[in-house]
Motif scaffolding. Structure first.
Motif, PDB file in Angstrom:
ATOM      1  N   GLN B   4     -11.262   1.086 -23.406  1.00 21.60           N
ATOM      2  CA  GLN B   4     -10.152   2.023 -23.482  1.00 21.60           C
ATOM      3  C   GLN B   4      -9.099   1.508 -24.472  1.00 21.60           C
ATOM      4  N   GLU B   5      -8.846   0.203 -24.370  1.00 23.75           N
ATOM      5  CA  GLU B   5      -7.848  -0.406 -25.241  1.00 23.75           C
ATOM      6  C   GLU B   5      -8.287  -0.340 -26.703  1.00 23.75           C
ATOM      7  N   ASP B   6      -9.567  -0.609 -26.945  1.00 25.46           N
ATOM      8  CA  ASP B   6     -10.082  -0.526 -28.308  1.00 25.46           C
ATOM      9  C   ASP B   6      -9.944   0.876 -28.872  1.00 25.46           C
ATOM     10  N   LYS B   7     -10.231   1.848 -28.011  1.00 26.65           N
ATOM     11  CA  LYS B   7     -10.172   3.244 -28.447  1.00 26.65           C
ATOM     12  C   LYS B   7      -8.744   3.576 -28.883  1.00 26.65           C
ATOM     13  N   GLU B   8      -7.808   3.113 -28.062  1.00 26.30           N
ATOM     14  CA  GLU B   8      -6.396   3.340 -28.353  1.00 26.30           C
ATOM     15  C   GLU B   8      -5.996   2.628 -29.656  1.00 26.30           C
ATOM     16  N   LEU B   9      -6.482   1.399 -29.818  1.00 24.82           N
ATOM     17  CA  LEU B   9      -6.175   0.652 -31.042  1.00 24.82           C
ATOM     18  C   LEU B   9      -6.718   1.365 -32.267  1.00 24.82           C
ATOM     19  N   ARG B  10      -7.958   1.850 -32.144  1.00 29.70           N
ATOM     20  CA  ARG B  10      -8.570   2.535 -33.284  1.00 29.70           C
ATOM     21  C   ARG B  10      -7.805   3.799 -33.633  1.00 29.70           C
ATOM     22  N   ARG B  11      -7.324   4.451 -32.575  1.00 32.32           N
ATOM     23  CA  ARG B  11      -6.583   5.693 -32.820  1.00 32.32           C
ATOM     24  C   ARG B  11      -5.297   5.406 -33.601  1.00 32.32           C
ATOM     25  N   ARG B  12      -4.659   4.310 -33.276  1.00 35.19           N
ATOM     26  CA  ARG B  12      -3.408   3.974 -33.942  1.00 35.19           C
ATOM     27  C   ARG B  12      -3.626   3.338 -35.310  1.00 35.19           C
ATOM     28  N   SER B  13      -4.849   2.907 -35.581  1.00 34.61           N
ATOM     29  CA  SER B  13      -5.086   2.102 -36.777  1.00 34.61           C
ATOM     30  C   SER B  13      -5.144   2.955 -38.031  1.00 34.61           C
ATOM     31  N   ILE B  14      -4.910   2.318 -39.166  1.00 35.24           N
ATOM     32  CA  ILE B  14      -5.058   3.041 -40.419  1.00 35.24           C
ATOM     33  C   ILE B  14      -6.238   2.511 -41.225  1.00 35.24           C
ATOM     34  N   GLU B 269       3.428  10.206 -34.505  1.00 39.67           N
ATOM     35  CA  GLU B 269       3.237   8.764 -34.433  1.00 39.67           C
ATOM     36  C   GLU B 269       4.203   8.120 -33.457  1.00 39.67           C
ATOM     37  N   ASP B 270       5.393   8.699 -33.402  1.00 40.44           N
ATOM     38  CA  ASP B 270       6.404   8.105 -32.546  1.00 40.44           C
ATOM     39  C   ASP B 270       6.191   8.407 -31.081  1.00 40.44           C
ATOM     40  N   SER B 271       5.596   9.583 -30.805  1.00 38.32           N
ATOM     41  CA  SER B 271       5.522   9.993 -29.418  1.00 38.32           C
ATOM     42  C   SER B 271       4.564   9.113 -28.641  1.00 38.32           C
ATOM     43  N   LYS B 272       4.881   8.872 -27.400  1.00 32.39           N
ATOM     44  CA  LYS B 272       4.078   7.975 -26.581  1.00 32.39           C
ATOM     45  C   LYS B 272       2.746   8.622 -26.195  1.00 32.39           C
ATOM     46  N   GLU B 273       2.779   9.937 -26.028  1.00 35.76           N
ATOM     47  CA  GLU B 273       1.559  10.646 -25.653  1.00 35.76           C
ATOM     48  C   GLU B 273       0.523  10.529 -26.763  1.00 35.76           C
ATOM     49  N   PRO B 274      -0.704  10.195 -26.424  1.00 33.02           N
ATOM     50  CA  PRO B 274      -1.717  10.193 -27.463  1.00 33.02           C
ATOM     51  C   PRO B 274      -1.941  11.612 -27.990  1.00 33.02           C
ATOM     52  N   ALA B 275      -2.136  11.690 -29.288  1.00 32.72           N
ATOM     53  CA  ALA B 275      -2.319  13.006 -29.881  1.00 32.72           C
ATOM     54  C   ALA B 275      -3.587  13.649 -29.341  1.00 32.72           C
ATOM     55  N   GLN B 276      -3.522  14.909 -28.972  1.00 34.97           N
ATOM     56  CA  GLN B 276      -4.709  15.623 -28.536  1.00 34.97           C
ATOM     57  C   GLN B 276      -5.538  15.932 -29.771  1.00 34.97           C
ATOM     58  N   SER B 277      -6.604  15.241 -29.920  1.00 33.73           N
ATOM     59  CA  SER B 277      -7.368  15.427 -31.136  1.00 33.73           C
ATOM     60  C   SER B 277      -8.849  15.311 -30.861  1.00 33.73           C
ATOM     61  N   GLU B 278      -9.598  16.190 -31.526  1.00 34.64           N
ATOM     62  CA  GLU B 278     -11.051  16.079 -31.390  1.00 34.64           C
ATOM     63  C   GLU B 278     -11.561  15.017 -32.341  1.00 34.64           C
ATOM     64  N   GLU B 280     -11.145  11.944 -32.704  1.00 32.30           N
ATOM     65  CA  GLU B 280     -10.748  10.612 -32.262  1.00 32.30           C
ATOM     66  C   GLU B 280     -11.745   9.534 -32.638  1.00 32.30           C
ATOM     67  N   ALA B 281     -12.837   9.938 -33.235  1.00 35.94           N
ATOM     68  CA  ALA B 281     -13.891   8.972 -33.517  1.00 35.94           C
ATOM     69  C   ALA B 281     -13.455   7.979 -34.579  1.00 35.94           C
ATOM     70  N   GLY B 282     -12.371   7.322 -34.298  1.00 36.68           N
ATOM     71  CA  GLY B 282     -11.919   6.237 -35.146  1.00 36.68           C
ATOM     72  C   GLY B 282     -11.586   6.688 -36.540  1.00 36.68           C
ATOM     73  N   ASP B 283     -12.138   6.005 -37.491  1.00 36.68           N
ATOM     74  CA  ASP B 283     -11.667   6.125 -38.848  1.00 36.68           C
ATOM     75  C   ASP B 283     -12.559   6.964 -39.739  1.00 36.68           C
ATOM     76  N   SER B 284     -13.455   7.722 -39.133  1.00 37.45           N
ATOM     77  CA  SER B 284     -14.455   8.379 -39.954  1.00 37.45           C
ATOM     78  C   SER B 284     -13.829   9.253 -41.039  1.00 37.45           C
ATOM     79  N   LEU B 285     -12.631   9.752 -40.793  1.00 39.09           N
ATOM     80  CA  LEU B 285     -11.982  10.608 -41.788  1.00 39.09           C
ATOM     81  C   LEU B 285     -11.737   9.873 -43.097  1.00 39.09           C
TER      82      LEU B 285
END
Lengths: 262, 320
Positions: B4-14, B269-278, B280-285
């Motif tokens: 779960q933590e990794d997923k969150e980290l990946r979501r925040r990562s650039i 980015e500032d909001s604490k709530e994770p962005a609702q996004s489909e 989420e698969a990390g950095d594929s974009l």
């Protein structure tokens, strides 16, 4: 290349005042393109338009506003904006000195080299004293209608002032999770140290070039001469190994071998 | 839960990839060390409607769409070499997910003028142990790792620094971006009167403190601006309710205020709530080229996509 001073100010703290000139420490090497209208190669201009009718709004009619959390917009008049501007001043106030390294690199924005303005003696003494004390100063000043904060630093008799980010813009390292993982063996630490040692050297920034920028300039120059540019790309792969200990060992062997044959 | 933590980290990562040390690979993500809090003043019409930015051709005196615009490099006054996005894309560095540490240098040799932007490196997956090993080794040796790596189609020179058990990646300016530090007027070798030096040292000590004071580093201008805006809002003065511009379609659909998009991203980015996004698969974009991103944005009906840069497209898709 002759250096032109960008601004002049006076560093002040206690009984000390040191007049200095600002010089930019960085040079913009980015390749700047103009946006052109494709059909006639005219550089396009930007204008602000009213989305309701698509009509341009002349610059002098444009107003400023802030969007609030409630989604409303508060209009701010030019006079109100002016009233928020800091008073013009030549003072560079040092609010305090702290040990060198106290200001994390995360804060750094833009570096300036400082030179003496007029009497050089104070400049030389301040630079020497800062180096001797291993201190850096927190500075605050107003330059061209904008207030700045910065770190005053000395090295090899040279003063530098690096503008800093505001406190709200620096991410606290406590927000980054630290994972424990398994313990490593003393031997692994030893090998890691040997590997760092084997790869150690001096920082030589001239050993690195911005290859992308070079390729874009090549492309531009080639096309400017009416020639055809040949696009190519390099590839690289690397092998994977199993355990951390084995990998460290193999890495060391390889680095040592490379050193010998070099 | 670590996953779960990794997923969150990946979501925040650039950026995500591996830090390579010899043949040791350490999967990591890059997290920004800075956030932008600058308040952006919107441009408004006299009656308070947010304006949109548009290009126009002064020769034909008409608006032009993004699709009608190309880049030109001015080789002499009024003469341009045109360069297409496709050409630039083929010059981009080979995609790579690796920061290869082949050089370790004494930290104090990296002068502050080289430092550009700061990122945190966080370990993901099973890499906590080698991450800690490398951090501890570097910290003990007082060394920073130097490498080049590719992020968002750009090649960066980077210094990896170990501090308090964390690795930081500091992008560095290239040598040709730094001017010679030989500024006019500094005497090469000047003897200093020892009394003057003593007096200066005393002044410095008098003005010294152990810690930095965050209050001295506040953005006073922005605070005052926000206060003013809040006062006026509370008093109902010069207050305009914001129209839902995004809902507008038709002719204005391709007119976009980038500030609006940027602002929204920052808010997300500032909001604490994770962005609702489909997405989420990390950095594929990050692996998609601009055309693919554009098509993606088209499917998601993101308005203003035609004037967005690659990164703005990525952000807009992530937040869609």
């Amino acid at each position: 290349m002759s250096m032109r001073a960008l601004w002049k100010g006076v560093i002040r703290f206690g009984e000390v005042s040191v007049p200095v000139k600002f010089y930019s420490a960085v040079e913009d090497r980015n390749i700047h393109f103009r946006l052109l209208h494709e059909t006639d190669h005219t550089p396009v201009k930007q204008q602000m338009v009213d989305p309701r009718n698509g009509k341009p709004v002349p610059r002098e009619q444009i107003r400023r506003g802030l969007e609030t959390d409630t989604g409303e917009i508060v209009m701010i008049s030019p006079e109100e904006l002016d009233s928020l501007n800091p008073e013009p001043s030549r003072e560079i106030e040092i609010t305090r000195f702290v040990d060198q390294g106290r200001i994390n690199y995360q804060w750094y924005v833009r570096p300036y080299f400082l030179g003496p303005d007029g009497i050089e003696e104070n400049y030389v003494v301040l630079a020497r004293a800062l180096e001797k004390e291993k201190k850096e100063g927190i500075a605050r000043w107003t330059m061209r209608n904008k207030s700045y904060i910065g770190a005053l630093d000395a090295k090899n008799g040279q003063l530098k002032l690096i503008t800093l980010r505001y406190s709200g813009e620096v991410v606290n390292e406590a927000e980054i999770p630290r994972k424990k993982g398994r313990n490593f063996e003393p031997m692994e630490l030893k090998m890691a140290e040997q590997l760092v040692d084997a790869l150690a050297g001096d920082f030589d920034p001239t050993a690195y070039r911005n290859e992308y920028r070079r390729r874009v300039m090549d492309l531009i120059n080639t096309k400017a001469l009416g020639n055809v540019y040949r696009f190519e790309k390099a590839k690289k792969r690397r092998a994977k190994f199993a355990s951390l200990t084995d990998t460290l060992k193999q890495s060391l062997d390889r680095v040592r071998k490379e050193k010998k044959s070099a | 839960m670590p996953e779960q933590e990794d997923k969150e980290l990946r979501r925040r990562s650039i950026w995500s990839g591996t830090l390579t040390f010899g043949m040791v690979s350490i999967p990591v993500v890059l997290l920004p060390g800075q956030t932008s809090q600058r308040v952006r003043l919107r441009m408004l019409s006299p009656d308070g409607t947010p304006l949109a930015r548009r290009y126009y051709c002064p020769a034909e005196d008409r608006p032009v769409e993004r699709e009608e615009i190309i880049r030109g490099y001015e080789i002499e006054k009024g003469k341009f070499v045109t360069i297409t996005e496709k050409e630039l894309e083929s010059l981009q560095p080979e995609k790579s997910r690796e920061i290869d540490l082949r050089r370790f240098v004494p930290v104090e040799q990296i002068d502050p003028e080289f430092l550009d932007r700061a990122y945190f490196l966080a370990p993901v997956g099973d890499s906590a142990k080698p991450y800690r090993l490398l951090t501890e080794t570097m910290e003990k040796a007082g060394k920073a790792g130097i490498a080049t790596f590719v992020m968002r189609d750009k090649e960066y020179l980077v210094a990896i620094l170990a501090e308090n058990g964390l690795l930081m990646a500091e992008t560095l300016r290239f040598a040709d971006e730094i001017r010679s530090s030989e500024v006019p007027g500094i005497p090469a070798d000047r003897t200093i009167d020892s009394n003057r030096l003593k007096a200066m040292v005393k002044e410095i000590r008098n003005a010294s403190a152990d810690e930095i004071e965050l209050n001295e580093l506040k953005d006073i201008y922005t605070e005052r601006l926000n206060e003013l805006a809040e006062q006026k809002r509370a008093a109902g003065q010069d207050l305009i309710s914001s129209p839902e511009r995004e809902k507008e379609s038709g002719h204005t659909g391709n007119v976009i205020d980038l500030m609006q998009v940027l602002k929204r991203n920052i808010e997300k980015e500032d909001s604490k709530e994770p962005a609702q996004s489909e997405k989420e698969a990390g950095d594929s974009l990050d692996d998609l080229n601009k055309t693919e991103l554009y098509n993606n944005a088209k499917q998601l009906q993101i308005s203003g996509r035609s004037t967005m840069t690659r990164q703005e497209l990525i952000n807009a898709i992530r937040n869609a």
